[in-house]
Write a protein that holds these residues in place. Structure first.
Motif: not given
Length: 123
Positions: A65-83
């Motif tokens: 998730l931290q890495k995804v937030r550094t990719i400009p195209s996906y910075r604001f893409t919502p994420v559901i954590m599953l666990s």
């Protein structure tokens, strides 16, 4: 245009179940078995939502998730954590890293669709 959801989980059976639930509800899906594969799929294509397992062999879901937030195209893409994790500490870490929802395994199809619906619509 259908919305695309990227499913990231090291469990093939769980990916298949999520794929069935989401496609039946009208979404397109992509699947990754680990964080490295997921990052490879985040190549500029439009992904509307990520559903990400917390515990995976290469990188855990929070690190991904931290890495995804550094990719400009996906910075604001919502994420559901599953666990299977129910600890408030882990949930807080996930929300602080940018997750928008937390779904605990096992879950019902309706629980997952409710979480998805809070973040994106089918069309």
């Amino acid at each position: 245009m259908k919305k695309t959801i990227l499913i990231i989980d090291d469990s093939a059976p769980l990916r298949l179940v999520l794929n069935e639930i989401l496609q039946t509800a009208g979404f397109d899906t992509l699947q990754a078995e680990d964080a490295t594969s997921a990052l490879g799929l985040l190549d500029g294509r439009k992904v509307h939502l990520l559903i990400c397992d917390l515990y995976m062999p290469d990188l855990d879901g929070l690190t991904l998730l931290q890495k995804v937030r550094t990719i400009p195209s996906y910075r604001f893409t919502p994420v559901i954590m599953l666990s299977t994790e129910k600890s408030e500490e882990f949930k807080d870490k996930a929300y602080n890293a940018g997750a928008k929802a937390w779904v605990t395994k096992p879950f019902s199809p309706q629980q997952m669709l409710n979480a998805v619906a809070r973040l994106i619509s089918v069309e």
